[in-house]
Design a protein around this motif. Structure first.
Motif, short mmCIF file in Angstrom:
data_model
loop_
_atom_site.label_atom_id
_atom_site.label_comp_id
_atom_site.label_asym_id
_atom_site.label_seq_id
_atom_site.Cartn_x
_atom_site.Cartn_y
_atom_site.Cartn_z
N CYS A 128 0.81 -1.23 0.00
CA CYS A 128 0.00 0.00 0.00
C CYS A 128 0.84 1.28 0.00
O CYS A 128 0.40 2.32 0.48
N GLY A 129 2.06 1.18 -0.53
CA GLY A 129 2.92 2.36 -0.62
C GLY A 129 3.84 2.57 0.57
O GLY A 129 4.65 3.50 0.57
N TYR A 130 3.73 1.71 1.58
CA TYR A 130 4.59 1.78 2.77
C TYR A 130 5.83 0.92 2.52
O TYR A 130 5.72 -0.30 2.34
N LEU A 131 6.99 1.53 2.52
CA LEU A 131 8.22 0.84 2.13
C LEU A 131 8.73 -0.09 3.22
O LEU A 131 8.58 0.17 4.41
N GLY A 132 9.38 -1.16 2.77
CA GLY A 132 9.96 -2.13 3.68
C GLY A 132 11.39 -1.80 4.02
O GLY A 132 11.88 -0.68 3.81
N ASN A 133 12.10 -2.80 4.56
CA ASN A 133 13.50 -2.65 4.97
C ASN A 133 14.41 -2.85 3.76
O ASN A 133 14.98 -3.93 3.56
N ILE A 134 14.52 -1.82 2.96
CA ILE A 134 15.18 -1.93 1.66
C ILE A 134 16.65 -2.31 1.77
O ILE A 134 17.12 -3.25 1.10
N ASP A 135 17.40 -1.61 2.59
CA ASP A 135 18.84 -1.90 2.70
C ASP A 135 19.08 -3.33 3.18
O ASP A 135 19.97 -4.03 2.68
N GLU A 136 18.30 -3.77 4.16
CA GLU A 136 18.50 -5.09 4.74
C GLU A 136 18.18 -6.20 3.72
O GLU A 136 18.95 -7.17 3.59
N ILE A 137 17.08 -6.06 3.01
CA ILE A 137 16.72 -7.07 2.01
C ILE A 137 17.71 -7.06 0.86
O ILE A 137 18.14 -8.12 0.37
N ASN A 138 18.11 -5.87 0.41
CA ASN A 138 19.09 -5.79 -0.68
C ASN A 138 20.43 -6.40 -0.27
O ASN A 138 21.11 -7.03 -1.09
N ALA A 139 20.81 -6.21 0.99
CA ALA A 139 22.08 -6.78 1.47
C ALA A 139 22.03 -8.31 1.46
O ALA A 139 23.03 -8.97 1.13
N ARG A 164 13.50 8.39 -4.55
CA ARG A 164 12.28 7.69 -4.95
C ARG A 164 12.55 6.20 -5.11
O ARG A 164 13.66 5.78 -5.50
N LEU A 165 11.54 5.39 -4.81
CA LEU A 165 11.65 3.97 -5.10
C LEU A 165 11.94 3.81 -6.60
O LEU A 165 11.35 4.49 -7.43
N GLY A 166 12.86 2.92 -6.92
CA GLY A 166 13.36 2.80 -8.28
C GLY A 166 14.77 3.35 -8.39
O GLY A 166 15.48 3.07 -9.36
N ASN A 167 15.17 4.11 -7.37
CA ASN A 167 16.51 4.70 -7.35
C ASN A 167 17.12 4.52 -5.96
O ASN A 167 17.78 5.41 -5.44
N VAL A 168 16.90 3.34 -5.37
CA VAL A 168 17.36 3.10 -4.00
C VAL A 168 18.36 1.94 -3.94
O VAL A 168 18.63 1.39 -2.87
N GLY A 169 18.91 1.55 -5.10
CA GLY A 169 19.94 0.54 -5.13
C GLY A 169 19.48 -0.88 -5.38
O GLY A 169 20.29 -1.81 -5.44
N THR A 170 18.16 -1.08 -5.55
CA THR A 170 17.63 -2.42 -5.81
C THR A 170 17.86 -2.81 -7.27
O THR A 170 17.89 -1.95 -8.15
N ASP A 171 18.00 -4.10 -7.53
CA ASP A 171 18.32 -4.58 -8.87
C ASP A 171 17.24 -4.21 -9.89
O ASP A 171 17.54 -3.72 -10.98
N ILE A 172 15.99 -4.46 -9.54
CA ILE A 172 14.87 -4.20 -10.45
C ILE A 172 13.70 -3.67 -9.63
O ILE A 172 13.50 -4.08 -8.48
N THR A 173 12.93 -2.76 -10.22
CA THR A 173 11.72 -2.25 -9.58
C THR A 173 10.59 -2.29 -10.60
O THR A 173 10.79 -1.96 -11.77
N VAL A 174 9.41 -2.71 -10.16
CA VAL A 174 8.24 -2.79 -11.04
C VAL A 174 7.14 -1.88 -10.49
O VAL A 174 6.85 -1.91 -9.29
N PHE A 175 6.55 -1.07 -11.37
CA PHE A 175 5.47 -0.16 -10.98
C PHE A 175 4.20 -0.48 -11.77
O PHE A 175 4.26 -0.96 -12.90
N SER A 176 3.06 -0.15 -11.16
CA SER A 176 1.77 -0.24 -11.82
C SER A 176 1.21 1.15 -12.06
O SER A 176 1.26 2.01 -11.16
N PHE A 177 0.66 1.37 -13.26
CA PHE A 177 -0.04 2.62 -13.58
C PHE A 177 -1.51 2.32 -13.92
O PHE A 177 -2.10 2.96 -14.77
N GLN A 178 -2.05 1.33 -13.24
CA GLN A 178 -3.45 0.96 -13.43
C GLN A 178 -4.36 2.08 -12.91
O GLN A 178 -3.88 3.01 -12.27
N THR A 179 -5.63 2.00 -13.15
CA THR A 179 -6.54 3.13 -12.98
C THR A 179 -6.46 3.86 -11.65
O THR A 179 -6.57 5.09 -11.62
N VAL A 180 -6.29 3.14 -10.53
CA VAL A 180 -6.33 3.81 -9.24
C VAL A 180 -4.94 4.19 -8.72
O VAL A 180 -4.79 4.58 -7.57
#
Length: 354
Positions: A128-139, A164-180
């Motif tokens: 729901c847009g609330y970010l997880g533990n990015i550094d820890e999972i990426n490590a 912004r998410l997509g520029n935080v060091g993760t290998d791949i990021t996927v976004f949705s641009f669906q209606t809502v």
């Protein structure tokens, strides 16, 4: 009643929409490239491609990574079904990760405990847009040589450590641009790659595996010397969808600002309540506030009370580990606790929270 979601559409787009519809150029073209350029600038990334839908984007990612029938992927069951259904389509074995009951985000220690020699990827959903533990999972991914994919189906524009998410060091990021979503292109999505080689492979997979630079001869016929070496999809976004996305990107900062202001009001309202409180936000992150998350002692009564007060409230999703299609109905303590208490309420650009 104030809705929990509402599709945004810019004003005065009719003339250009009509122009595109009768232009003879409906498929991916200049508007598509322009839309990708705006996404690059906003996210702060170099290798991004738009796609016709989030589902196609996920399929492209799975193919780009070379995942095969029976490969294991670690994913969160606290997510949209759209995030995990592509694994079933591909015949992958889904290993569910437990979540922190206060945040709904994947537990790094649990993820680490589930890695085996068969683990091929970690899909890190940001619920729901609330970010997880990015550094820890990426490590963890880096330690074991396993790619990490940020599943940003609901998290476009969420921030981590100021980026912004997509520029935080993760290998791949996927976004949705669906209606809502914001932006919405009626349907569509995007994939961000950290690695140029994977990006270039995905460009081919997005378009049936075709290299368009050599696909046709000088007289316009299909070139028999252009070999198709990899699987591919009809993943190119249309010019109409791209134009809508371009116009939405012009307004997105204003819309996100309204959502953030609404969240500040909710924060104050939930400061001293006993029966519910705001969803805990992980360190150094800022949600996009697509919705506002709460944890309520009595979820059913809370949803009823919110609706009676004119606010549509919902649990949004059901934990995906209950579905038999994934063949892994595992008991997860954190998941069950989070889903028992989580309630989302409106926080969007369409209302003034007072």
């Amino acid at each position: 009643m104030i809705p929990i979601y509402k599709p945004y559409m810019p004003e005065k787009i009719g003339d250009v929409v009509t122009e595109i519809l009768y232009s003879g150029q409906l498929g991916y073209g200049n508007y598509g490239r322009n839309f990708e350029s705006k996404l690059k600038s906003f996210v702060g990334c170099e290798f991004i491609l738009s796609v016709s839908s989030y589902n196609v984007g996920m399929q492209i990612v799975l193919s780009t990574l070379g995942l095969q029938l029976g490969d294991e992927v670690i994913a969160s069951p606290v997510s949209c079904l759209a995030s995990n259904q592509p694994f079933a389509v591909k015949g992958l074995r889904v290993v569910w990760a437990d979540v922190n009951a206060l945040t709904g985000t994947m537990c790094p220690d649990y993820v680490r405990s589930k890695i085996t020699k068969n683990t091929k990827a970690i899909f890190h959903n940001h619920f729901c847009g609330y970010l997880g533990n990015i550094d820890e999972i990426n490590a963890i991914g880096k330690e074991f040589g396993i790619p990490v994919i940020d599943d940003g189906i609901e998290a476009f524009a969420s921030r981590y450590k100021g980026k912004r998410l997509g520029n935080v060091g993760t290998d791949i990021t996927v976004f949705s641009f669906q209606t809502v979503r914001l932006p919405n292109t009626i349907d569509g999505g995007a994939i961000v790659f950290k690695d140029k080689t994977l990006y270039e492979k995905a460009l081919l997979i997005r378009d049936y595996g075709i290299d368009r630079t050599i696909f046709r001869t000088s007289n316009g016929e299909i070139n028999p010397k252009c070999d198709i070496k990899i699987e591919g999809f009809a993943g190119l976004i249309s010019e109409l969808n791209s134009y809508i996305g371009i116009r939405q990107m012009e307004d997105i900062e204003k819309l996100l600002g309204i959502q953030h202001d609404n969240a500040l009001v909710w924060n104050k309202k939930f400061e001293n309540t006993d029966s519910m409180h705001s969803l805990v936000i992980t360190s150094e992150s800022i949600p996009n506030y697509w919705v506002y998350g709460t944890l309520c002692k009595n979820k059913i009564e809370a949803i009823k009370d919110f609706k009676q007060s004119g606010l549509y409230a919902t649990g949004v999703h059901i934990n995906n580990n209950v579905y038999s299609v994934f063949n892994n109905k595992i008991h997860l303590k954190g998941v069950e606790a989070f889903m028992k208490y989580f309630v989302a309420i409106p926080c969007g650009w369409w209302f003034n929270n007072k």
